[in-house]
Design a protein around this motif. Structure first.
Motif, short mmCIF file in Angstrom:
data_model
loop_
_atom_site.label_atom_id
_atom_site.label_comp_id
_atom_site.label_asym_id
_atom_site.label_seq_id
_atom_site.Cartn_x
_atom_site.Cartn_y
_atom_site.Cartn_z
N PHE A 62 0.82 -1.21 0.00
CA PHE A 62 0.00 0.00 0.00
C PHE A 62 0.86 1.26 0.00
CE2 PHE A 62 -2.57 3.24 2.27
CZ PHE A 62 -3.54 3.40 1.29
N VAL A 63 1.95 1.25 0.75
CA VAL A 63 2.85 2.41 0.78
C VAL A 63 3.50 2.60 -0.59
CG1 VAL A 63 4.91 3.40 1.87
CG2 VAL A 63 3.23 2.19 3.26
N TRP A 64 3.88 1.52 -1.25
CA TRP A 64 4.42 1.62 -2.60
C TRP A 64 3.37 2.16 -3.57
CZ3 TRP A 64 9.32 1.66 -3.93
CH2 TRP A 64 10.25 1.07 -3.07
N PHE A 65 2.12 1.74 -3.41
CA PHE A 65 1.03 2.26 -4.23
C PHE A 65 0.88 3.77 -4.04
CE2 PHE A 65 -3.41 3.65 -4.33
CZ PHE A 65 -3.69 3.45 -5.67
N LEU A 66 0.93 4.22 -2.79
CA LEU A 66 0.82 5.65 -2.52
C LEU A 66 1.98 6.42 -3.16
CD1 LEU A 66 -0.33 5.63 1.21
CD2 LEU A 66 -1.71 6.17 -0.81
N LEU A 67 3.18 5.87 -3.08
CA LEU A 67 4.34 6.50 -3.71
C LEU A 67 4.14 6.59 -5.22
CD1 LEU A 67 7.18 7.71 -3.58
CD2 LEU A 67 8.07 5.38 -3.72
N ALA A 68 3.64 5.53 -5.82
CA ALA A 68 3.38 5.55 -7.27
C ALA A 68 2.33 6.60 -7.62
CB ALA A 68 2.93 4.17 -7.74
N ALA A 69 1.28 6.71 -6.80
CA ALA A 69 0.24 7.71 -7.05
C ALA A 69 0.80 9.12 -6.94
CB ALA A 69 -0.92 7.51 -6.07
N GLU A 70 1.68 9.34 -5.97
CA GLU A 70 2.31 10.65 -5.82
C GLU A 70 3.23 10.97 -7.00
OE1 GLU A 70 1.95 10.28 -1.01
OE2 GLU A 70 3.83 9.74 -1.98
N ALA A 71 3.93 9.97 -7.50
CA ALA A 71 4.81 10.17 -8.65
C ALA A 71 3.98 10.53 -9.89
CB ALA A 71 5.65 8.92 -8.91
N VAL A 72 2.85 9.86 -10.08
CA VAL A 72 1.97 10.17 -11.20
C VAL A 72 1.41 11.58 -11.04
CG1 VAL A 72 -0.22 9.57 -12.32
CG2 VAL A 72 1.43 7.78 -11.76
N GLY A 73 0.96 11.92 -9.83
CA GLY A 73 0.45 13.27 -9.57
C GLY A 73 1.49 14.33 -9.84
N LEU A 74 2.72 14.08 -9.43
CA LEU A 74 3.83 15.01 -9.68
C LEU A 74 4.04 15.18 -11.17
CD1 LEU A 74 6.33 16.69 -8.89
CD2 LEU A 74 7.57 14.53 -8.67
N ALA A 75 4.11 14.08 -11.89
CA ALA A 75 4.35 14.14 -13.34
C ALA A 75 3.24 14.89 -14.06
CB ALA A 75 4.52 12.73 -13.91
N LEU A 76 1.99 14.59 -13.71
CA LEU A 76 0.86 15.27 -14.36
C LEU A 76 0.83 16.76 -14.03
CD1 LEU A 76 -1.96 12.61 -13.90
CD2 LEU A 76 -0.81 13.26 -16.03
N ALA A 77 1.11 17.10 -12.79
CA ALA A 77 1.11 18.52 -12.41
C ALA A 77 2.22 19.28 -13.12
CB ALA A 77 1.24 18.66 -10.89
N LEU A 78 3.41 18.67 -13.23
CA LEU A 78 4.50 19.33 -13.95
C LEU A 78 4.18 19.47 -15.43
CD1 LEU A 78 7.64 17.72 -12.28
CD2 LEU A 78 6.81 20.07 -12.03
N TRP A 79 3.61 18.42 -16.02
CA TRP A 79 3.22 18.49 -17.43
C TRP A 79 2.17 19.58 -17.62
CZ3 TRP A 79 -1.31 18.04 -20.15
CH2 TRP A 79 -1.18 17.94 -21.53
N GLY A 80 1.18 19.63 -16.73
CA GLY A 80 0.15 20.64 -16.83
C GLY A 80 0.70 22.05 -16.66
#
Length: 89
Positions: A62-80
């Motif tokens: 679950f902690v790894w899942f949260l880290l992956a979700a944060e990485a995706v959020g970071l990437a999308l926010a930077l792209w946006g």
């Protein structure tokens, strides 16, 4: 303990509500790029601390899942932020 529960509620409830309020305020002002940068910094900060914790002591799936979700959020926010056109919504 009650103190620990209050701290978790403040961190995972109050802080996130505050950041959400700032992002809504920026959206209403038409300051899309800055809002996305705030979101990216928030995701990046959460992910950095979570990654440091995982490196130091491991963690569950679950902690790894949260880290992956944060990485995706970071990437999308930077792209946006890179592609954002500021102005009134």
């Amino acid at each position: 303990t009650p103190s620990a529960r209050a701290d978790v509620a403040a961190t995972y409830g109050g802080l996130e509500l505050g950041v959400a309020a700032v992002l809504v305020w920026m959206l209403r002002r038409g300051d899309i790029r800055t809002g996305l940068i705030v979101a990216a910094l928030t995701f990046g900060g959460l992910g950095a601390v979570r990654l440091a914790h995982l490196a130091a002591s491991g963690g569950s799936a679950f902690v790894w899942f949260l880290l992956a979700a944060e990485a995706v959020g970071l990437a999308l926010a930077l792209w946006g932020a890179r592609h954002a056109v500021d102005g009134s919504p």
